[in-house]
Write a protein that holds these residues in place. Structure first.
Motif, short mmCIF file in Angstrom:
data_model
loop_
_atom_site.label_atom_id
_atom_site.label_comp_id
_atom_site.label_asym_id
_atom_site.label_seq_id
_atom_site.Cartn_x
_atom_site.Cartn_y
_atom_site.Cartn_z
N HIS A 178 0.84 -1.21 0.00
CA HIS A 178 0.00 0.00 0.00
C HIS A 178 0.87 1.25 0.00
O HIS A 178 0.60 2.22 -0.72
N LYS A 179 1.91 1.23 0.83
CA LYS A 179 2.83 2.37 0.91
C LYS A 179 3.50 2.61 -0.44
O LYS A 179 3.62 3.75 -0.89
N LEU A 180 3.95 1.53 -1.08
CA LEU A 180 4.58 1.67 -2.40
C LEU A 180 3.62 2.33 -3.39
O LEU A 180 4.03 3.21 -4.15
N ALA A 181 2.37 1.92 -3.38
CA ALA A 181 1.38 2.49 -4.30
C ALA A 181 1.15 3.97 -4.01
O ALA A 181 1.05 4.78 -4.94
N ILE A 182 1.07 4.34 -2.75
CA ILE A 182 0.86 5.74 -2.37
C ILE A 182 2.05 6.58 -2.82
O ILE A 182 1.89 7.64 -3.43
N PHE A 183 3.26 6.12 -2.52
CA PHE A 183 4.46 6.86 -2.91
C PHE A 183 4.58 6.96 -4.42
O PHE A 183 4.94 8.00 -4.95
N GLU A 184 4.29 5.88 -5.13
CA GLU A 184 4.38 5.88 -6.59
C GLU A 184 3.38 6.87 -7.19
O GLU A 184 3.71 7.61 -8.11
N LYS A 185 2.17 6.90 -6.67
CA LYS A 185 1.15 7.83 -7.15
C LYS A 185 1.63 9.27 -7.00
O LYS A 185 1.54 10.08 -7.93
N HIS A 186 2.17 9.60 -5.85
CA HIS A 186 2.62 10.97 -5.60
C HIS A 186 3.90 11.30 -6.38
O HIS A 186 4.10 12.44 -6.78
N LYS A 187 4.73 10.30 -6.62
CA LYS A 187 5.92 10.51 -7.43
C LYS A 187 5.52 10.86 -8.87
O LYS A 187 6.09 11.77 -9.47
N GLN A 188 4.52 10.17 -9.39
CA GLN A 188 4.03 10.46 -10.74
C GLN A 188 3.36 11.83 -10.80
O GLN A 188 3.53 12.57 -11.79
N LEU A 189 2.61 12.20 -9.77
CA LEU A 189 1.97 13.52 -9.73
C LEU A 189 3.04 14.62 -9.72
O LEU A 189 2.89 15.64 -10.39
N ALA A 190 4.10 14.43 -8.96
CA ALA A 190 5.19 15.40 -8.90
C ALA A 190 5.90 15.52 -10.24
O ALA A 190 6.26 16.61 -10.67
N ALA A 191 6.05 14.40 -10.93
CA ALA A 191 6.71 14.41 -12.25
C ALA A 191 5.85 15.17 -13.25
O ALA A 191 6.38 15.94 -14.07
N ARG A 192 4.54 14.99 -13.20
CA ARG A 192 3.64 15.71 -14.12
C ARG A 192 3.67 17.21 -13.82
O ARG A 192 3.60 18.02 -14.73
#
Length: 68
Positions: A51-65
């Motif tokens: 779950h933590k990996l998914a949360i961090f990945e989602k926010h990492k992608q949002l930051a990249a966008r």
């Protein structure tokens, strides 16, 4: 893949699996907790490493966008 260090001071948002109420925690706090108490339905929600990996990945992608 690990939990991104550059998100430690960033407020990360994730939804309760029972009621979808959003919860906000800093990345550094999310990295160490195993459970949260949902403010929406008062459920004790277990936060597993996947779950933590998914949360961090989602926010990492949002930051990249946002960088574009």
């Amino acid at each position: 893949m690990g939990l991104a260090e550059n998100l430690s001071d960033i407020a990360l948002t994730f939804g309760c699996p029972d009621c979808s109420h959003p919860t906000v925690r800093k990345g550094s706090a999310l990295r160490t907790i195993a459970h949260i108490r949902c403010d929406g339905c008062n459920a004790k929600v277990r936060i597993t490493y996947p779950h933590k990996l998914a949360i961090f990945e989602k926010h990492k992608q949002l930051a990249a966008r946002a960088a574009f």
